[in-house]
Design a protein around this motif. Structure first.
Motif, PDB file in Angstrom:
ATOM      1  N   MET A 167       0.842  -1.193   0.000  1.00 31.07           N
ATOM      2  CA  MET A 167       0.000   0.000   0.000  1.00 31.07           C
ATOM      3  C   MET A 167       0.879   1.245   0.000  1.00 31.07           C
ATOM      4  O   MET A 167       1.825   1.335   0.780  1.00 31.07           O
ATOM      5  CB  MET A 167      -0.922   0.008   1.235  1.00 31.07           C
ATOM      6  CG  MET A 167      -1.905   1.173   1.253  1.00 31.07           C
ATOM      7  SD  MET A 167      -2.903   1.206   2.774  1.00 31.07           S
ATOM      8  CE  MET A 167      -3.858  -0.285   2.575  1.00 31.07           C
ATOM      9  N   GLN A 168       0.556   2.206  -0.850  1.00 23.75           N
ATOM     10  CA  GLN A 168       1.338   3.428  -0.928  1.00 23.75           C
ATOM     11  C   GLN A 168       1.137   4.291   0.313  1.00 23.75           C
ATOM     12  O   GLN A 168       0.097   4.237   0.977  1.00 23.75           O
ATOM     13  CB  GLN A 168       0.954   4.235  -2.167  1.00 23.75           C
ATOM     14  CG  GLN A 168       1.346   3.581  -3.489  1.00 23.75           C
ATOM     15  CD  GLN A 168       1.027   4.471  -4.664  1.00 23.75           C
ATOM     16  OE1 GLN A 168       0.191   5.362  -4.576  1.00 23.75           O
ATOM     17  NE2 GLN A 168       1.701   4.222  -5.783  1.00 23.75           N
ATOM     18  N   ILE A 169       2.166   5.102   0.623  1.00 26.62           N
ATOM     19  CA  ILE A 169       2.085   6.003   1.774  1.00 26.62           C
ATOM     20  C   ILE A 169       0.916   6.963   1.609  1.00 26.62           C
ATOM     21  O   ILE A 169       0.215   7.284   2.574  1.00 26.62           O
ATOM     22  CB  ILE A 169       3.406   6.771   1.938  1.00 26.62           C
ATOM     23  CG1 ILE A 169       4.532   5.806   2.293  1.00 26.62           C
ATOM     24  CG2 ILE A 169       3.270   7.845   3.009  1.00 26.62           C
ATOM     25  CD1 ILE A 169       5.886   6.474   2.438  1.00 26.62           C
ATOM     26  N   ARG A 204      -2.173   5.207   2.659  1.00 29.48           N
ATOM     27  CA  ARG A 204      -2.177   5.007   4.121  1.00 29.48           C
ATOM     28  C   ARG A 204      -2.494   6.309   4.843  1.00 29.48           C
ATOM     29  O   ARG A 204      -3.260   6.319   5.817  1.00 29.48           O
ATOM     30  CB  ARG A 204      -0.823   4.457   4.575  1.00 29.48           C
ATOM     31  CG  ARG A 204      -0.588   3.020   4.163  1.00 29.48           C
ATOM     32  CD  ARG A 204       0.354   2.307   5.128  1.00 29.48           C
ATOM     33  NE  ARG A 204       1.644   2.964   5.212  1.00 29.48           N
ATOM     34  CZ  ARG A 204       2.695   2.651   4.476  1.00 29.48           C
ATOM     35  NH1 ARG A 204       2.601   1.698   3.571  1.00 29.48           N
ATOM     36  NH2 ARG A 204       3.842   3.283   4.619  1.00 29.48           N
ATOM     37  N   ILE A 205      -1.892   7.403   4.389  1.00 25.53           N
ATOM     38  CA  ILE A 205      -2.152   8.704   5.033  1.00 25.53           C
ATOM     39  C   ILE A 205      -3.620   9.079   4.865  1.00 25.53           C
ATOM     40  O   ILE A 205      -4.263   9.558   5.811  1.00 25.53           O
ATOM     41  CB  ILE A 205      -1.235   9.785   4.427  1.00 25.53           C
ATOM     42  CG1 ILE A 205       0.214   9.556   4.850  1.00 25.53           C
ATOM     43  CG2 ILE A 205      -1.684  11.177   4.871  1.00 25.53           C
ATOM     44  CD1 ILE A 205       1.196  10.524   4.239  1.00 25.53           C
ATOM     45  N   THR A 206      -4.157   8.863   3.648  1.00 21.74           N
ATOM     46  CA  THR A 206      -5.566   9.199   3.395  1.00 21.74           C
ATOM     47  C   THR A 206      -6.490   8.392   4.295  1.00 21.74           C
ATOM     48  O   THR A 206      -7.414   8.934   4.919  1.00 21.74           O
ATOM     49  CB  THR A 206      -5.912   8.927   1.924  1.00 21.74           C
ATOM     50  OG1 THR A 206      -5.051   9.712   1.081  1.00 21.74           O
ATOM     51  CG2 THR A 206      -7.354   9.289   1.630  1.00 21.74           C
ATOM     52  N   ILE A 207      -6.243   7.090   4.387  1.00 20.14           N
ATOM     53  CA  ILE A 207      -7.090   6.223   5.218  1.00 20.14           C
ATOM     54  C   ILE A 207      -6.956   6.605   6.692  1.00 20.14           C
ATOM     55  O   ILE A 207      -7.956   6.693   7.421  1.00 20.14           O
ATOM     56  CB  ILE A 207      -6.718   4.746   4.994  1.00 20.14           C
ATOM     57  CG1 ILE A 207      -7.070   4.321   3.566  1.00 20.14           C
ATOM     58  CG2 ILE A 207      -7.421   3.854   6.009  1.00 20.14           C
ATOM     59  CD1 ILE A 207      -6.615   2.914   3.211  1.00 20.14           C
ATOM     60  N   LEU A 208      -5.723   6.841   7.147  1.00 21.59           N
ATOM     61  CA  LEU A 208      -5.510   7.210   8.554  1.00 21.59           C
ATOM     62  C   LEU A 208      -6.161   8.546   8.873  1.00 21.59           C
ATOM     63  O   LEU A 208      -6.837   8.693   9.904  1.00 21.59           O
ATOM     64  CB  LEU A 208      -4.006   7.277   8.835  1.00 21.59           C
ATOM     65  CG  LEU A 208      -3.596   7.592  10.278  1.00 21.59           C
ATOM     66  CD1 LEU A 208      -4.106   6.513  11.226  1.00 21.59           C
ATOM     67  CD2 LEU A 208      -2.084   7.719  10.400  1.00 21.59           C
ATOM     68  N   PHE A 209      -5.979   9.529   7.984  1.00 19.33           N
ATOM     69  CA  PHE A 209      -6.584  10.849   8.183  1.00 19.33           C
ATOM     70  C   PHE A 209      -8.100  10.728   8.233  1.00 19.33           C
ATOM     71  O   PHE A 209      -8.764  11.309   9.104  1.00 19.33           O
ATOM     72  CB  PHE A 209      -6.143  11.775   7.044  1.00 19.33           C
ATOM     73  CG  PHE A 209      -6.814  13.114   7.035  1.00 19.33           C
ATOM     74  CD1 PHE A 209      -6.434  14.100   7.923  1.00 19.33           C
ATOM     75  CD2 PHE A 209      -7.837  13.387   6.132  1.00 19.33           C
ATOM     76  CE1 PHE A 209      -7.067  15.339   7.911  1.00 19.33           C
ATOM     77  CE2 PHE A 209      -8.463  14.613   6.114  1.00 19.33           C
ATOM     78  CZ  PHE A 209      -8.082  15.598   7.007  1.00 19.33           C
ATOM     79  N   THR A 210      -8.669   9.955   7.283  1.00 20.57           N
ATOM     80  CA  THR A 210     -10.118   9.776   7.237  1.00 20.57           C
ATOM     81  C   THR A 210     -10.622   9.061   8.482  1.00 20.57           C
ATOM     82  O   THR A 210     -11.631   9.464   9.077  1.00 20.57           O
ATOM     83  CB  THR A 210     -10.513   8.982   5.980  1.00 20.57           C
ATOM     84  OG1 THR A 210     -10.022   9.656   4.817  1.00 20.57           O
ATOM     85  CG2 THR A 210     -12.016   8.845   5.873  1.00 20.57           C
ATOM     86  N   SER A 263      -2.896  14.498   1.269  1.00 18.14           N
ATOM     87  CA  SER A 263      -1.743  13.594   1.210  1.00 18.14           C
ATOM     88  C   SER A 263      -0.960  13.791  -0.085  1.00 18.14           C
ATOM     89  O   SER A 263       0.279  13.718  -0.090  1.00 18.14           O
ATOM     90  CB  SER A 263      -2.197  12.137   1.335  1.00 18.14           C
ATOM     91  OG  SER A 263      -3.087  11.790   0.289  1.00 18.14           O
ATOM     92  N   SER A 264      -1.671  14.053  -1.197  1.00 24.83           N
ATOM     93  CA  SER A 264      -0.979  14.293  -2.466  1.00 24.83           C
ATOM     94  C   SER A 264      -0.118  15.539  -2.387  1.00 24.83           C
ATOM     95  O   SER A 264       1.027  15.557  -2.867  1.00 24.83           O
ATOM     96  CB  SER A 264      -2.003  14.435  -3.598  1.00 24.83           C
ATOM     97  OG  SER A 264      -2.755  13.253  -3.751  1.00 24.83           O
ATOM     98  N   LYS A 275       7.607  12.991  -4.153  1.00 28.54           N
ATOM     99  CA  LYS A 275       7.475  12.485  -5.512  1.00 28.54           C
ATOM    100  C   LYS A 275       8.483  13.159  -6.435  1.00 28.54           C
ATOM    101  O   LYS A 275       9.128  12.508  -7.275  1.00 28.54           O
ATOM    102  CB  LYS A 275       6.048  12.723  -6.008  1.00 28.54           C
ATOM    103  CG  LYS A 275       5.781  12.146  -7.393  1.00 28.54           C
ATOM    104  CD  LYS A 275       4.342  12.364  -7.800  1.00 28.54           C
ATOM    105  CE  LYS A 275       4.078  11.787  -9.191  1.00 28.54           C
ATOM    106  NZ  LYS A 275       2.678  12.016  -9.632  1.00 28.54           N
ATOM    107  N   LYS A 276       8.633  14.488  -6.263  1.00 29.55           N
ATOM    108  CA  LYS A 276       9.607  15.213  -7.083  1.00 29.55           C
ATOM    109  C   LYS A 276      11.029  14.748  -6.769  1.00 29.55           C
ATOM    110  O   LYS A 276      11.868  14.645  -7.667  1.00 29.55           O
ATOM    111  CB  LYS A 276       9.470  16.714  -6.845  1.00 29.55           C
ATOM    112  CG  LYS A 276       8.185  17.308  -7.397  1.00 29.55           C
ATOM    113  CD  LYS A 276       8.109  18.814  -7.152  1.00 29.55           C
ATOM    114  CE  LYS A 276       6.837  19.404  -7.739  1.00 29.55           C
ATOM    115  NZ  LYS A 276       6.728  20.861  -7.494  1.00 29.55           N
TER     116      LYS A 276
END
Length: 455
Positions: free
Chosen positions: A1-3, A6-12, A177-178, A185-186
């Motif tokens: 699973m991408q970070i 994971r951040i999106t799910i945890l934040f939500t 998260s993006s 990413k950069k």
């Protein structure tokens, strides 16, 4: 699973949990508030109807008609009045009788003075009413249709808001998260373009003093070290190739010339002597390279133990004089020592021996008298060694480069060398957490000063 996921799910999950707890608190509070308010309303209705019936002496039939008429359009409160002998004095609707009072219930009201309870979905209040020194037991019951409708509306609103918020929070978490991971990413895109051929590229640092900026700076510092290391390796290989090519070319030329025609024994001896001299140069170069490799090891990978500096110096003097019988080396103590700790360091005997031999040989071969003198001093924290000679000295513009590998100064015409010795010596001293410096004047001599910490 991408970070990012994971951040999106945890934040939500965290936000929705907080929202859910908040919604439950609101709904529970509203539910309790409705219940308490309706109990208070039933109590007031009980007192009001008791006053109307007992004080105002309103006709029983009239009160019952009012109840039945209102019941068609309202959730009218049903009231019943009993005396202390549990005899029914008044009832709004005996035919309906929601509460169905029992002697046990009336006795409970009489003993507790006031009770609240549910009869099915109806709320019931039981109180003791005093009138003209007499006690009456009153029950008041009703169904809170309006309150339940408001509570159901609140529940529907909470559910709609909850799931709407869940969707919005998930979208916000994805965007959040993006945006947060965009610098990473950069960085990844930039790192994939960096290779051994373009180590001069660097990651963009926004100087925001956050963890990502620190990561970029740390990575750039690592690239600086790698670039310097690669440049050093290229320079090292180039110099090694040159140093190896010269004696090998000389050896090949000598041997080729000796095979062109028949020569006498003396000429063959001369060729062999020249080839042996070049071979010895190669041996010295290879030994120096091996020692340089050892000096580049991590300190944790090298064996250290307590050693006496004077013993290492004597051993280095002995080896130098064995290889060069015309050299002269003197060792002097500038002050007396009371115990071994004052003259001892935690070090590697072999490497220190190599360092001292290099300085001895440099002092002797660049001096007309072939002499090097070392003075030993020490204080409470360190041992100081001064290697002095009265040789040709070092030009001022060469002093800053003498510890650079393969560097040969203006005095290279005076004696042979490969430019590794002093660089190797500096690495060894640094490995022992010491310091080396040089003082020199042309045609007056040179002094190397080495400082090493005590045990």
């Amino acid at each position: 699973m991408q970070i990012k996921t994971r951040i999106t799910i945890l934040f939500t999950a965290i936000t929705v949990t907080i929202l859910l707890v908040f919604a439950l608190v609101i709904y529970t509070s509203a539910k309790e508030s409705r219940e308490n308010e309706f109990y208070n309303l039933l109590t007031k209705e009980a007192y009001t109807k008791a006053n109307i019936f007992l004080n105002a002496h309103v006709d029983k039939k009239t009160l019952q008609e009012i109840y039945h008429n209102n019941r068609n359009i309202l959730n009218e409160v049903e009231v019943a009045i009993y005396d202390t002998d549990f005899n029914l004095v008044y009832h709004d609707a005996v035919d309906i009788d929601i509460v169905k009072e029992t002697p046990e219930m009336l006795q409970n009201i009489q003993s507790k003075k006031e009770i609240n309870f549910y009869q099915g979905q109806w709320q019931v209040v039981g109180i003791v009413y005093h009138y003209k020194n007499k006690e009456y037991l009153i029950t008041s019951a009703a169904y809170d249709l309006y309150g339940y409708n408001k509570l159901n509306d609140l529940l529907r609103t909470i559910i709609i808001v909850f799931f709407t918020s869940l969707f919005i929070i998930y979208i916000a978490g994805t965007v959040f998260s993006s945006k947060i991971l965009m610098p990473i990413k950069k960085m990844m895109e930039k790192v994939t373009t960096i290779s051994a051929t373009n180590l001069d590229l660097r990651l963009v640092s926004y100087n925001t003093k956050d963890e990502l900026s620190q990561l970029a700076n740390t990575f750039n510092e690592m690239l600086d070290r790698l670039e310097n290391s690669f440049d050093s390796q290229k320079h090292f290989v180039s110099n090694i190739s040159h140093e190896l090519r010269t004696p090998l070319s000389a050896m090949i030329a000598e041997l080729e010339l000796s095979t062109n025609k028949e020569r006498d024994i003396q000429e063959y001896k001369t060729v062999i002597h020249n080839v042996m001299a070049d071979a010895k140069k190669l041996v010295r170069l290879s030994n120096s390279l091996l020692d340089l490799a050892k000096a580049n090891y991590d300190r944790s990978e090298i064996g250290f133990k307590p050693i006496r500096i004077d013993e290492v110096l004597l051993d280095a003097r002995k080896q130098t004089l064995q290889a060069n019988s015309d050299y002269k080396i003197d060792i002097h103590f500038e002050n007396d020592f009371e115990d071994d700790h004052q003259i001892s360091v935690n070090g590697n005997e072999y490497l220190l021996n190599v360092a001292f031999i290099n300085i001895f040989e440099n002092g002797c071969k660049f001096s007309n008298d072939k002499q090097s003198i070392v003075s030993i001093l020490f204080d409470a924290e360190k041992i100081i060694l001064k290697f002095s000679d009265k040789g040709i000295g070092i030009a001022e513009n060469d002093l800053e480069n003498i510890f650079t590998p393969f560097y040969r100064g203006e005095n290279k015409t005076f004696a042979d060398g490969n430019g590794i010795g002093l660089s190797l010596t500096q690495k060894i001293i640094n490995l022992h957490e010491g310091n080396i410096s040089v003082q020199s004047s042309l045609n007056q001599g040179t002094t190397f000063i080495i400082e090493l910490p005590h045990l």
